[in-house]
Design a protein around this motif. Structure first.
Motif, PDB file in Angstrom:
ATOM      1  N   MET A  44       0.717  -1.140  -0.165  1.00 33.87           N
ATOM      2  CA  MET A  44      -0.029   0.063   0.130  1.00 33.87           C
ATOM      3  C   MET A  44       0.982   1.299  -0.178  1.00 33.87           C
ATOM      4  O   MET A  44       0.520   2.190  -0.723  1.00 33.87           O
ATOM      5  N   TRP A  45       1.962   1.293   0.885  1.00 28.82           N
ATOM      6  CA  TRP A  45       2.759   2.377   1.001  1.00 28.82           C
ATOM      7  C   TRP A  45       3.357   2.553  -0.501  1.00 28.82           C
ATOM      8  O   TRP A  45       3.625   4.125  -0.939  1.00 28.82           O
ATOM      9  N   GLU A  46       3.916   1.665  -1.019  1.00 29.51           N
ATOM     10  CA  GLU A  46       4.603   1.511  -2.259  1.00 29.51           C
ATOM     11  C   GLU A  46       3.709   2.081  -3.495  1.00 29.51           C
ATOM     12  O   GLU A  46       3.972   3.137  -4.190  1.00 29.51           O
ATOM     13  N   LEU A  47       2.506   1.865  -3.343  1.00 28.72           N
ATOM     14  CA  LEU A  47       1.413   2.420  -4.343  1.00 28.72           C
ATOM     15  C   LEU A  47       0.976   3.669  -3.844  1.00 28.72           C
ATOM     16  O   LEU A  47       0.971   4.657  -5.102  1.00 28.72           O
ATOM     17  N   PHE A  48       1.094   4.048  -2.693  1.00 27.78           N
ATOM     18  CA  PHE A  48       1.000   5.773  -2.573  1.00 27.78           C
ATOM     19  C   PHE A  48       1.946   6.462  -2.900  1.00 27.78           C
ATOM     20  O   PHE A  48       1.908   7.482  -3.621  1.00 27.78           O
ATOM     21  N   LYS A  49       3.319   6.077  -2.758  1.00 25.59           N
ATOM     22  CA  LYS A  49       4.381   6.787  -3.389  1.00 25.59           C
ATOM     23  C   LYS A  49       4.258   6.740  -4.848  1.00 25.59           C
ATOM     24  O   LYS A  49       4.757   7.780  -5.594  1.00 25.59           O
ATOM     25  N   ALA A  50       3.816   5.785  -5.528  1.00 24.28           N
ATOM     26  CA  ALA A  50       3.984   5.731  -7.195  1.00 24.28           C
ATOM     27  C   ALA A  50       2.928   6.633  -7.546  1.00 24.28           C
ATOM     28  O   ALA A  50       2.848   7.180  -8.571  1.00 24.28           O
ATOM     29  N   ILE A  58      -6.488   1.234  -4.978  1.00 25.60           N
ATOM     30  CA  ILE A  58      -7.539   0.458  -4.617  1.00 25.60           C
ATOM     31  C   ILE A  58      -7.489  -0.637  -5.832  1.00 25.60           C
ATOM     32  O   ILE A  58      -7.503  -1.777  -5.940  1.00 25.60           O
ATOM     33  N   GLN A  59      -7.510  -0.195  -7.104  1.00 24.53           N
ATOM     34  CA  GLN A  59      -7.484  -0.965  -8.291  1.00 24.53           C
ATOM     35  C   GLN A  59      -6.343  -1.942  -8.461  1.00 24.53           C
ATOM     36  O   GLN A  59      -6.471  -3.056  -9.074  1.00 24.53           O
ATOM     37  N   HIS A  60      -5.133  -1.531  -8.175  1.00 26.51           N
ATOM     38  CA  HIS A  60      -3.687  -2.169  -8.104  1.00 26.51           C
ATOM     39  C   HIS A  60      -3.972  -3.272  -7.329  1.00 26.51           C
ATOM     40  O   HIS A  60      -3.664  -4.414  -7.212  1.00 26.51           O
ATOM     41  N   LEU A  61      -4.700  -2.878  -5.772  1.00 21.30           N
ATOM     42  CA  LEU A  61      -4.555  -3.977  -4.867  1.00 21.30           C
ATOM     43  C   LEU A  61      -5.715  -5.119  -5.068  1.00 21.30           C
ATOM     44  O   LEU A  61      -5.653  -6.316  -4.925  1.00 21.30           O
ATOM     45  N   LEU A  62      -6.778  -4.736  -5.620  1.00 23.30           N
ATOM     46  CA  LEU A  62      -7.937  -5.653  -6.091  1.00 23.30           C
ATOM     47  C   LEU A  62      -7.384  -6.762  -7.110  1.00 23.30           C
ATOM     48  O   LEU A  62      -7.780  -7.697  -7.279  1.00 23.30           O
ATOM     49  N   ALA A  63      -6.513  -6.268  -7.980  1.00 24.45           N
ATOM     50  CA  ALA A  63      -5.837  -7.012  -8.980  1.00 24.45           C
ATOM     51  C   ALA A  63      -5.046  -8.146  -8.324  1.00 24.45           C
ATOM     52  O   ALA A  63      -4.717  -9.130  -9.148  1.00 24.45           O
ATOM     53  N   VAL A  64      -4.389  -7.784  -7.280  1.00 29.13           N
ATOM     54  CA  VAL A  64      -3.380  -8.628  -6.833  1.00 29.13           C
ATOM     55  C   VAL A  64      -3.842  -9.744  -5.452  1.00 29.13           C
ATOM     56  O   VAL A  64      -3.347 -10.646  -5.526  1.00 29.13           O
ATOM     57  N   TYR A  65      -4.866  -9.014  -4.834  1.00 26.32           N
ATOM     58  CA  TYR A  65      -5.203  -9.652  -3.589  1.00 26.32           C
ATOM     59  C   TYR A  65      -6.774 -10.336  -3.800  1.00 26.32           C
ATOM     60  O   TYR A  65      -7.637  -9.471  -4.436  1.00 26.32           O
TER      61      TYR A  65
END
Length: 93
Positions: A44-50, A58-65
């Protein structure tokens, strides 16, 4: 139930981030306090930074988890609240 989240989460520049075996350590240089994140919190932290934009995160996390969006939103809201309280991020609504 829709969980209220900020539009954007911005990690502060005075926070050092060090990944460590899938987890991470954060150091707030201003308060000199250390914090740790588990593997999901680290992602989550890495995605906030990016990306910063919560909907993109949220969309990135839903695709992974394999998680329901409502559950993810609640967990993300809790993490964001903790990060804000620790002065590690700022948010925009």
């Amino acid at each position: 139930m829709q969980t209220s989240l900020p539009r954007q989460v911005i990690p502060k520049t005075d926070v050092l981030f060090q990944p460590l075996n899938g987890e991470s350590i954060l150091l707030n240089l201003y308060t000199e306090q250390y914090y740790s994140l588990d593997d999901v919190g680290t992602r989550m932290w890495e995605l906030f930074k990016a990306h910063g934009h919560v909907d993109t995160v949220i969309q990135h996390l839903l695709a992974v988890y394999n998680v329901e969006e409502g559950h993810l939103r609640r967990d993300l809201a809790v993490l964001i609240d903790h990060l804000v309280a620790a002065k590690l991020v700022t948010t925009e609504v």
